[in-house]
Every structure is written in C-alpha cells, then in structure tokens.
Enzyme design. Structure first.
Site, PDB file in Angstrom:
ATOM      1  N   ARG A 176       0.805  -1.229   0.000  1.00  0.00           N
ATOM      2  CA  ARG A 176       0.000   0.000   0.000  1.00  0.00           C
ATOM      3  C   ARG A 176       0.840   1.282   0.000  1.00  0.00           C
ATOM      4  O   ARG A 176       0.305   2.372  -0.113  1.00  0.00           O
ATOM      5  CB  ARG A 176      -0.970  -0.005   1.173  1.00  0.00           C
ATOM      6  CG  ARG A 176      -0.310   0.168   2.527  1.00  0.00           C
ATOM      7  CD  ARG A 176      -1.366   0.219   3.591  1.00  0.00           C
ATOM      8  NE  ARG A 176      -0.807   0.573   4.878  1.00  0.00           N
ATOM      9  CZ  ARG A 176      -1.536   0.964   5.889  1.00  0.00           C
ATOM     10  NH1 ARG A 176      -2.829   1.076   5.767  1.00  0.00           N
ATOM     11  NH2 ARG A 176      -0.965   1.251   7.037  1.00  0.00           N
ATOM     12  N   ARG A 180       5.803   7.390  -6.356  1.00  0.00           N
ATOM     13  CA  ARG A 180       5.373   8.471  -7.258  1.00  0.00           C
ATOM     14  C   ARG A 180       6.534   9.048  -8.030  1.00  0.00           C
ATOM     15  O   ARG A 180       7.591   9.287  -7.463  1.00  0.00           O
ATOM     16  CB  ARG A 180       4.788   9.624  -6.436  1.00  0.00           C
ATOM     17  CG  ARG A 180       3.583   9.265  -5.655  1.00  0.00           C
ATOM     18  CD  ARG A 180       2.885  10.542  -5.261  1.00  0.00           C
ATOM     19  NE  ARG A 180       1.839  10.235  -4.307  1.00  0.00           N
ATOM     20  CZ  ARG A 180       1.810  10.708  -3.083  1.00  0.00           C
ATOM     21  NH1 ARG A 180       2.748  11.519  -2.651  1.00  0.00           N
ATOM     22  NH2 ARG A 180       0.829  10.361  -2.285  1.00  0.00           N
ATOM     23  N   ARG A 253      -1.305  -5.667  18.337  1.00  0.00           N
ATOM     24  CA  ARG A 253       0.031  -5.091  18.389  1.00  0.00           C
ATOM     25  C   ARG A 253      -0.134  -3.769  19.127  1.00  0.00           C
ATOM     26  O   ARG A 253      -1.143  -3.091  18.999  1.00  0.00           O
ATOM     27  CB  ARG A 253       0.526  -4.844  16.971  1.00  0.00           C
ATOM     28  CG  ARG A 253       1.996  -4.584  16.844  1.00  0.00           C
ATOM     29  CD  ARG A 253       2.390  -4.741  15.389  1.00  0.00           C
ATOM     30  NE  ARG A 253       1.712  -3.751  14.543  1.00  0.00           N
ATOM     31  CZ  ARG A 253       2.086  -2.486  14.457  1.00  0.00           C
ATOM     32  NH1 ARG A 253       3.097  -2.032  15.141  1.00  0.00           N
ATOM     33  NH2 ARG A 253       1.433  -1.657  13.648  1.00  0.00           N
ATOM     34  N   ARG A 284       9.471   6.392  15.555  1.00  0.00           N
ATOM     35  CA  ARG A 284       9.322   7.763  15.067  1.00  0.00           C
ATOM     36  C   ARG A 284       9.184   8.748  16.224  1.00  0.00           C
ATOM     37  O   ARG A 284       8.895   8.355  17.354  1.00  0.00           O
ATOM     38  CB  ARG A 284       8.152   7.894  14.100  1.00  0.00           C
ATOM     39  CG  ARG A 284       6.858   7.350  14.634  1.00  0.00           C
ATOM     40  CD  ARG A 284       5.803   7.358  13.525  1.00  0.00           C
ATOM     41  NE  ARG A 284       4.543   6.836  14.034  1.00  0.00           N
ATOM     42  CZ  ARG A 284       3.425   6.782  13.358  1.00  0.00           C
ATOM     43  NH1 ARG A 284       3.389   7.198  12.118  1.00  0.00           N
ATOM     44  NH2 ARG A 284       2.327   6.303  13.876  1.00  0.00           N
ATOM     45  N   GLU A 309       7.895   7.125  19.780  1.00  0.00           N
ATOM     46  CA  GLU A 309       6.958   5.998  19.672  1.00  0.00           C
ATOM     47  C   GLU A 309       7.726   4.677  19.563  1.00  0.00           C
ATOM     48  O   GLU A 309       8.608   4.543  18.722  1.00  0.00           O
ATOM     49  CB  GLU A 309       6.087   6.221  18.429  1.00  0.00           C
ATOM     50  CG  GLU A 309       5.004   5.184  18.267  1.00  0.00           C
ATOM     51  CD  GLU A 309       4.030   5.537  17.140  1.00  0.00           C
ATOM     52  OE1 GLU A 309       3.749   6.731  16.926  1.00  0.00           O
ATOM     53  OE2 GLU A 309       3.572   4.603  16.479  1.00  0.00           O
ATOM     54  N   TYR A 357      -8.509  -3.153  11.094  1.00  0.00           N
ATOM     55  CA  TYR A 357      -7.590  -2.029  11.147  1.00  0.00           C
ATOM     56  C   TYR A 357      -8.249  -0.854  10.404  1.00  0.00           C
ATOM     57  O   TYR A 357      -7.977  -0.624   9.243  1.00  0.00           O
ATOM     58  CB  TYR A 357      -6.307  -2.491  10.474  1.00  0.00           C
ATOM     59  CG  TYR A 357      -5.108  -1.573  10.519  1.00  0.00           C
ATOM     60  CD1 TYR A 357      -3.823  -2.116  10.491  1.00  0.00           C
ATOM     61  CD2 TYR A 357      -5.231  -0.191  10.557  1.00  0.00           C
ATOM     62  CE1 TYR A 357      -2.706  -1.301  10.514  1.00  0.00           C
ATOM     63  CE2 TYR A 357      -4.126   0.617  10.585  1.00  0.00           C
ATOM     64  CZ  TYR A 357      -2.869   0.061  10.558  1.00  0.00           C
ATOM     65  OH  TYR A 357      -1.762   0.872  10.579  1.00  0.00           O
ATOM     66  N   ASP A 359      -9.101   3.132   9.674  1.00  0.00           N
ATOM     67  CA  ASP A 359      -8.792   4.532   9.898  1.00  0.00           C
ATOM     68  C   ASP A 359     -10.074   5.207  10.387  1.00  0.00           C
ATOM     69  O   ASP A 359     -11.151   4.608  10.365  1.00  0.00           O
ATOM     70  CB  ASP A 359      -8.307   5.185   8.594  1.00  0.00           C
ATOM     71  CG  ASP A 359      -6.813   4.949   8.376  1.00  0.00           C
ATOM     72  OD1 ASP A 359      -6.085   4.832   9.375  1.00  0.00           O
ATOM     73  OD2 ASP A 359      -6.386   4.883   7.205  1.00  0.00           O
TER      74      ASP A 359
END
Ligand code: FAD
Ligand code: UDP
Length: 372
Positions: A176, A180, A253, A284, A309, A357, A359
């Site tokens: 995913r 570009r 997780r 991150r 994180e 999962y 969004d």
C-alpha cells in the site's frame, strides 16, 4: 427500568457518531466508557497549550465527501497535510517514495532518470526471484522500490515496527505504500485531509453535545444492571471480551510513547520524523504542535511537546491498538462475528468490535450507515 433507547458502550469515534445521529433522531442515549475521558484513541491532552495526541498521531483523511462534510459540520478542519520525513543515520529523506526521495538517494533530477535507476534495481531483484512471485515483505519491497531504498528506509523501520525480520513478514503490508514519479510529499492520496481546528476533543464534544455520558464505567463490571436501562446496546469494545473469550483471545500489536516537554519552540520542524535505522529503538518522533500551528504560530509558542513511539508485543491487559490480521486471528474473529449475527438487540461497530484495522474515516462511514 428502561430509561434509554440505546446503551452505547464506548465513547470513541464510532460510539460518538452513533450517539449524535441517535440524538438527532430523537432517541435517548446513555454512553459509557471505562476510560476517564471521552474520544477513545482520538483523545488529546493539552500540555503547554499544545494538543498532544495521547494514543498516537491521528490525521484525518478521506475521499468520501459525505464523511468529510459530516465531520466539518461538527468542527472545521485545518489544512494539515501529512508529509513525514525519514531520518537514517543523520541523513533526511522525504516520504512517501517520490522524486524528492529519488533525488536524495541517487542524485537523479528527472522522472526518466529515476525510472531508469528503479528499473535497473528491479531487474536485479527479478533475476534473483527467477520468475517466482515475491514470498515475503523483503522480496516484495525490493521489487517495488529496489534494494537501496529497501535497505535505508524500509528494512530497519519495518523490523522495529513489527518485531520481526522482513523475511518473516507477509508481502501485502508494503503493497500500500505509494511510489510516485512527481515531487509530491503528501503521504496520502485522498482528496481531503486535516486536523480539527482546536483539536480532536472538539470533534468529540460536538458529537456528544447533549448526550449523557458516564466515564470510568466498565460495561463488564455491571453488565446486567446497565443492560436493563436500555432497549438496545451499541457495543464498540473488543469482540472476544463480549463473548467472554469463549473461543480464545484475539491478539493485538501495541505501541508505547515517551512524551517530553522540550525547551525550544521547534524541535524537528515537522510533525512526523521516522527513524529507519534499526539501531534507534523508537520508530518515530511526533512533534504535536505542527499538527495545528503553522508559520509564525510555531515560534509564538515557546516550548514544544514530543513523543517517541516504540512498538511492542501486546499482552493481555495492555491497550489493544492494532488488530493482527493474520490467518489465525482472522479465523478467530470470524467465529466471533458469526455469533454477532444471532444478536437481536445489539449493534456492533468500530475497530475493536469488528477486529479490523480501520482509519477514522471508515469508522465514521460505518457509523453513518447503521440504522438508528
Ligand atoms: P476506540 O477509539 O478504540 O473506542 C472504543 C472505546 O470503547 C474506547 O474509548 C474504550 O475505552 C471503550 N471501551 C472498550 N471496552 C469497554 C468496556 N468494557 N466498557 C466501557 N467502555 C469500553 N486513523 C486515521 O484515520 N488516521 C490516523 O493517522 C490514525 N492513526 C492511528 C494511530 C494509532 C497509534 C492508532 C492505534 C490508531 C490510529 N488510527 C488512525 C485509527 C483510529 O484511532 C480509529 O479508527 C478510531 O479511533 C476508531 O474508533 P472506535 O470508536 O472504533 O474505537
Ligand atoms: N514503512 C517503512 N518505512 C517508513 C514508513 C513505513 O518501511 O518510513 C513500512 C512499514 O513496514 C509499515 C508500512 O510501511 O508497516 C506501512 O506504513 P504506514 O505508515 O502506512 O503504517 P502505519 O504507521 O499507519 O501502521
């Protein structure tokens, strides 16, 4: 005694959108949440005047105009565009993989040069695969983007995030990620994105305005009593817990955060910086002010709040963050889902009840679609 049409278990996004619609339809609702605050994982804590995303960075993005118009009716969204940067041993690269990344990695300046370089690297991987399909994340990633980018931007980050080597992870995880051939650092392809002006708590407050909410209230601590108050239940908690784990426990997780206040107005110049070297223990760093402060506003706020994180293996009792949608867990979730279809007076929704999962936008979409 029945006092409500709906008992809504969970004051997260699904529960809040449902409650809003039910209230609009003239229904009486009681929302409960075991946490001491509303909003579920969207909840922000104000530190130094900055909205700190307590359960991890949340960026709203969607191409669904109905969903976008709905949330903007509750609170206006700002123009935040997610454009994370990757730091590998002190060198910075733009994400997602685009012409800026290729320029930083190989010094190429045109799409034709970048394409040639990519093809050269892909050809090498194809030779290695010898006509077979990629069988794991390492092979898939190398075929997608070549060995150089895999080694610098994917290998270490993925290993930290999933606690496993790329060779031992399924190929689909990486499919995913956009590639570009233009200079475009926007992480998402969606038509709309942003952060609520004033923070996510404003969105939740707007949705739950005029709705009775009881916090620090665990459904399972008083199930019979709570159920006796309403005609129907809307359940947004973990599906296995609803059925008392009769087929076994689903796995998750989890992530943990180390949040500190820094004595500078601008710590890293961006909301999200990924650390892709495996030697750095966190995945991150989030600098929260950049989600809502732009230009001169950044320096006008003298301090900043950052969160490192860390990814961790989930154990029962920990906060369930991401469902592990592998074969074993999906099969278990399907068994629980079959039970839900027999329920007459219970609506199941949200990422924990669906064990998906999701969004935020798909959660809103689903909560807008159920009949109230
Ligand atoms: P939740 O927010 O989990 O709400 C469920 C609520 O039910 C919780 O408040 C819980 O306390 C309550 N509850 C559970 N059991 C009980 C019980 N027994 N009694 C009472 N209350 C109970 N989405 C995006 O679109 N963009 C992002 O950038 C993004 N980033 C994310 C980062 C992280 C780290 C995570 C974990 C998720 C992210 N998401 C993102 C996804 C987003 O958080 C979810 O889509 C959304 O929060 C789901 O809302 P929900 O209502 O289904 O679940
Ligand atoms: N990924 C990576 N390097 C990065 C960012 C992402 O290798 O700098 C990989 C990683 O395997 C991750 C996947 O791409 O699991 C999907 O990334 P995304 O940011 O979409 O995942 P999220 O953080 O939303 O789970």
């Amino acid at each position: 005694m029945i006092k409500y049409d709906y008992l809504i278990v969970g004051a997260g996004l699904f529960g809040s959108v449902f409650a809003y619609r039910a209230r609009q339809a003239g229904k009486r609702c009681l929302v409960i949440d075991k946490r001491p605050h509303k909003g579920g994982n969207l909840y922000c804590e104000s530190i130094e005047g900055i909205n700190v995303h307590k359960y991890g960075a949340h960026i709203f993005h969607t191409s669904n105009k109905e969903v976008w118009d709905f949330v903007n009716k509750i609170v206006e969204f700002n123009r935040y565009t997610n454009s994370p940067v990757a730091n590998y041993r002190g060198t910075l690269y733009n994400l997602p993989f685009n012409m800026n990344t290729f320029n930083q990695m190989w010094g190429v300046t045109t799409p034709a040069e970048a394409q040639a370089k990519l093809e050269e690297q892909r050809a090498e991987v194809r030779r290695m695969l010898n006509e077979r399909e990629p069988q794991n994340l390492e092979e898939q990633a190398q075929l997608l983007i070549g060995k150089d980018i895999y080694e610098v931007l994917i290998k270490g980050y993925t290993q930290k995030q999933w606690g496993r080597e790329c060779k031992d992870l399924p190929a689909f995880i990486i499919k995913r990620l956009p590639v570009r051939m233009v200079f475009d650092n926007n992480y998402f392809n969606d038509k709309y994105q942003g952060i609520p002006i004033g923070g996510y708590n404003k969105l939740i407050e707007g949705l739950l305005e005029g709705v009775e909410v009881r916090l620090n209230t665990d459904y399972f601590a008083d199930r019979a009593e709570l159920e006796s108050l309403a005609e129907k239940v809307v359940y947004t908690g973990p599906i296995d817990e609803y059925y008392d784990y009769r087929y076994g426990k689903l796995q998750y997780r989890t992530v943990s955060f180390e949040t500190t206040i820094e004595n500078t107005s601008n710590y890293q110049g961006n909301a999200v910086v990924n650390y892709t070297d495996v030697a750095i223990p966190y995945t991150r760093i989030i600098e929260h002010k950049h989600f809502e402060m732009f230009g001169a506003e950044v320096d006008a706020c003298p301090r900043t709040v950052i969160s490192k994180e860390y990814s961790a293996e989930w154990k029962p009792g920990m906060e369930p963050y991401y469902p592990v949608n592998d074969e074993l867990n999906n099969a278990l979730a399907a068994q629980y889902r079959a039970l839900t279809r027999r329920e007459q007076n219970v609506i199941f929704g949200g990422r924990l009840a669906d064990y998906k999962y999701y969004d935020m936008a798909p959660v809103v979409e689903r909560a807008l679609a159920v009949e109230v």
